[in-house]
Design an enzyme around this catalytic site. Structure first.
Site, PDB file in Angstrom:
ATOM      1  N   THR A  17       0.817  -1.213   0.000  1.00 29.24           N
ATOM      2  CA  THR A  17       0.000   0.000   0.000  1.00 29.24           C
ATOM      3  C   THR A  17       0.845   1.255   0.000  1.00 29.24           C
ATOM      4  O   THR A  17       0.463   2.274  -0.591  1.00 29.24           O
ATOM      5  CB  THR A  17      -0.933   0.003   1.226  1.00 29.24           C
ATOM      6  OG1 THR A  17      -1.810  -1.122   1.142  1.00 29.24           O
ATOM      7  CG2 THR A  17      -1.761   1.269   1.293  1.00 29.24           C
ATOM      8  N   TYR A  31      -7.721   1.551  -3.998  1.00 23.33           N
ATOM      9  CA  TYR A  31      -6.429   1.802  -4.655  1.00 23.33           C
ATOM     10  C   TYR A  31      -5.848   0.503  -5.201  1.00 23.33           C
ATOM     11  O   TYR A  31      -6.309  -0.597  -4.875  1.00 23.33           O
ATOM     12  CB  TYR A  31      -5.448   2.431  -3.665  1.00 23.33           C
ATOM     13  CG  TYR A  31      -5.160   1.567  -2.461  1.00 23.33           C
ATOM     14  CD1 TYR A  31      -4.154   0.605  -2.491  1.00 23.33           C
ATOM     15  CD2 TYR A  31      -5.905   1.700  -1.287  1.00 23.33           C
ATOM     16  CE1 TYR A  31      -3.907  -0.198  -1.400  1.00 23.33           C
ATOM     17  CE2 TYR A  31      -5.661   0.898  -0.194  1.00 23.33           C
ATOM     18  CZ  TYR A  31      -4.666  -0.056  -0.250  1.00 23.33           C
ATOM     19  OH  TYR A  31      -4.432  -0.859   0.823  1.00 23.33           O
ATOM     20  N   SER A  67       1.104  -7.227  -0.781  1.00 26.95           N
ATOM     21  CA  SER A  67       1.669  -8.231   0.132  1.00 26.95           C
ATOM     22  C   SER A  67       0.712  -9.362   0.453  1.00 26.95           C
ATOM     23  O   SER A  67       1.137 -10.393   0.989  1.00 26.95           O
ATOM     24  CB  SER A  67       2.180  -7.583   1.424  1.00 26.95           C
ATOM     25  OG  SER A  67       1.144  -7.326   2.333  1.00 26.95           O
ATOM     26  N   THR A 100       1.154  -4.232   4.390  1.00 32.51           N
ATOM     27  CA  THR A 100       0.827  -4.526   5.788  1.00 32.51           C
ATOM     28  C   THR A 100       0.270  -5.934   5.999  1.00 32.51           C
ATOM     29  O   THR A 100       0.395  -6.482   7.098  1.00 32.51           O
ATOM     30  CB  THR A 100      -0.202  -3.513   6.327  1.00 32.51           C
ATOM     31  OG1 THR A 100      -1.406  -3.588   5.548  1.00 32.51           O
ATOM     32  CG2 THR A 100       0.346  -2.096   6.277  1.00 32.51           C
ATOM     33  N   ASP A 101      -0.350  -6.518   4.985  1.00 32.12           N
ATOM     34  CA  ASP A 101      -1.096  -7.763   5.198  1.00 32.12           C
ATOM     35  C   ASP A 101      -0.229  -8.911   5.692  1.00 32.12           C
ATOM     36  O   ASP A 101      -0.645  -9.681   6.561  1.00 32.12           O
ATOM     37  CB  ASP A 101      -1.820  -8.180   3.914  1.00 32.12           C
ATOM     38  CG  ASP A 101      -3.061  -7.346   3.655  1.00 32.12           C
ATOM     39  OD1 ASP A 101      -3.501  -6.629   4.575  1.00 32.12           O
ATOM     40  OD2 ASP A 101      -3.598  -7.409   2.540  1.00 32.12           O
ATOM     41  N   LYS A 175      -0.521  -7.423  12.883  1.00 34.43           N
ATOM     42  CA  LYS A 175      -1.499  -6.464  12.383  1.00 34.43           C
ATOM     43  C   LYS A 175      -2.817  -6.749  13.095  1.00 34.43           C
ATOM     44  O   LYS A 175      -3.358  -7.858  13.015  1.00 34.43           O
ATOM     45  CB  LYS A 175      -1.677  -6.601  10.869  1.00 34.43           C
ATOM     46  CG  LYS A 175      -2.627  -5.552  10.282  1.00 34.43           C
ATOM     47  CD  LYS A 175      -2.703  -5.636   8.765  1.00 34.43           C
ATOM     48  CE  LYS A 175      -3.655  -4.576   8.217  1.00 34.43           C
ATOM     49  NZ  LYS A 175      -3.740  -4.612   6.738  1.00 34.43           N
ATOM     50  N   GLU A 306      -0.364 -33.368  24.198  1.00 34.91           N
ATOM     51  CA  GLU A 306      -0.174 -34.325  23.106  1.00 34.91           C
ATOM     52  C   GLU A 306       0.557 -33.708  21.921  1.00 34.91           C
ATOM     53  O   GLU A 306       1.322 -34.388  21.227  1.00 34.91           O
ATOM     54  CB  GLU A 306      -1.538 -34.856  22.665  1.00 34.91           C
ATOM     55  CG  GLU A 306      -1.472 -35.966  21.643  1.00 34.91           C
ATOM     56  CD  GLU A 306      -2.829 -36.599  21.398  1.00 34.91           C
ATOM     57  OE1 GLU A 306      -2.909 -37.495  20.545  1.00 34.91           O
ATOM     58  OE2 GLU A 306      -3.804 -36.180  22.053  1.00 34.91           O
TER      59      GLU A 306
END
Length: 330
Positions: A17, A31, A67, A100-101, A175, A306
């Site tokens: 971004t 965008y 991203s 950012t993702d 995030k 476990e």
């Protein structure tokens, strides 16, 4: 700093971004990411020369992607380029512009694979933006200035993320908001520090680099054709075995499942049907790791657990850690 031997800060662009464009300045949602080159981004930041002082700024476009589409192939190239630049005696720091993702996953990946001999002495600073470069009030320029201020701190080291005036370590950063410019948090660990008018106020120690023996060598990663297949499943009310059992079935052209991370409820708790399916996966040779879907806290190990726990990593970071462990035969 000597004028005869000026230090360099290398900025590696990957898109996101921060490099996005919209048709209208008022549009912060519609965008297209990854449209502006990293060189052009840096040229548009007012006050950059003042922050740099006598340092030389060098930029390189490693990738130009949204991203959400981050790939292992980009990680391979990015890790190689970061290591290359850190190894240069005249490079003081590496800054990475990123979407950012998946920023938290890339940050953890670099923390895990970059040699401690460099991360112990030089910082790798990731930064980003929640608004595109064409926004009425873009956050990218300020984040870049803040990232540069952190990169130039004399004692800075390790992999960190700088966004909205906060500095986060790669192990803890997540995030946690879909829209606000202040979208990142370090949970109950807390931020490493804050950038205030170009000055870093450090609250905790810089993050320690991983042991060089802890993860596969970066050279091995560079030659991989196929990364271990590790998937994430989630525990929830009415959970079932269907997803896990389906992933255990062989499919033409799809690598066999090697690892599963479960985003469990609370302190690693599992619906009985999902737990039975994970047990079948484990018996079939699939490595199973428990993380928590909770944003804060960590799965605390119990005496008779476990399945292995994620050692405080979020599900997405635990997946990266498990892939790297499988690569190294650990």
């Amino acid at each position: 700093m000597s004028d005869q031997n000026p230090k360099k800060v290398v900025v590696l662009g990957t898109g996101g971004t921060i490099a996005g464009k919209a048709t209208q300045a008022s549009d912060n949602l519609g965008y297209t990411a990854a449209q502006v080159s990293v060189a052009d981004l840096l040229a548009l930041v007012p006050g950059m020369n003042r922050v740099l002082g006598g340092c030389t700024l060098v930029s390189e476009q490693v990738a130009q992607i949204d991203s959400k589409d981050m790939s292992f192939a980009v990680w391979q190239v990015l890790a190689q380029r970061v290591q290359h630049h850190l190894a240069q005696s005249d490079v003081q720091a590496v800054v990475i512009t990123h979407g950012t993702d998946t920023l938290e996953e890339t940050a953890y990946f670099l923390h895990a694979v970059l040699p401690a001999q460099w991360l112990g002495r030089k910082p790798v600073v990731l930064t980003c933006a929640m608004r595109p470069a064409t926004s009425l009030s873009p956050d990218g320029p300020q984040n870049l200035l803040d990232a540069m201020a952190v990169a130039l701190c004399p004692q800075a080291c390790g992999v960190v993320v700088v966004a909205a005036g906060s500095v986060h370590g790669a192990l803890d950063v997540q995030k946690n908001h879909t829209y606000r410019p202040d979208a990142f948090s370090s949970g109950d660990a807390g931020a490493l520090g804050y950038v205030e008018e170009g000055q870093l106020r450090l609250l905790r120690n810089w993050p320690l680099a991983q042991s060089e023996q802890a993860q596969p060598a970066i050279e091995k990663i560079a030659t991989l054709d196929h990364w271990p297949r590790v998937e994430i499943v989630m525990n929830y009310a009415g959970g079932s075995a269907y997803m896990v059992d389906a992933m255990l079935q062989p499919l033409p052209g799809v690598p066999a499942l090697q690892g599963l991370v479960v985003a469990a409820t609370g302190n690693g708790t599992l619906h009985h049907a999902l737990e039975a399916a994970l047990r079948r996966a484990s018996q079939a040779g699939v490595r199973v790791v428990r993380a928590s879907r909770c944003a804060n806290g960590r799965v605390l190990a119990t005496e008779h657990a476990e399945f292995a726990h994620s050692e405080g990593l979020s599900p997405v970071k635990a997946r990266v850690a498990l892939m790297l462990a499988l690569m190294s035969g650990g």
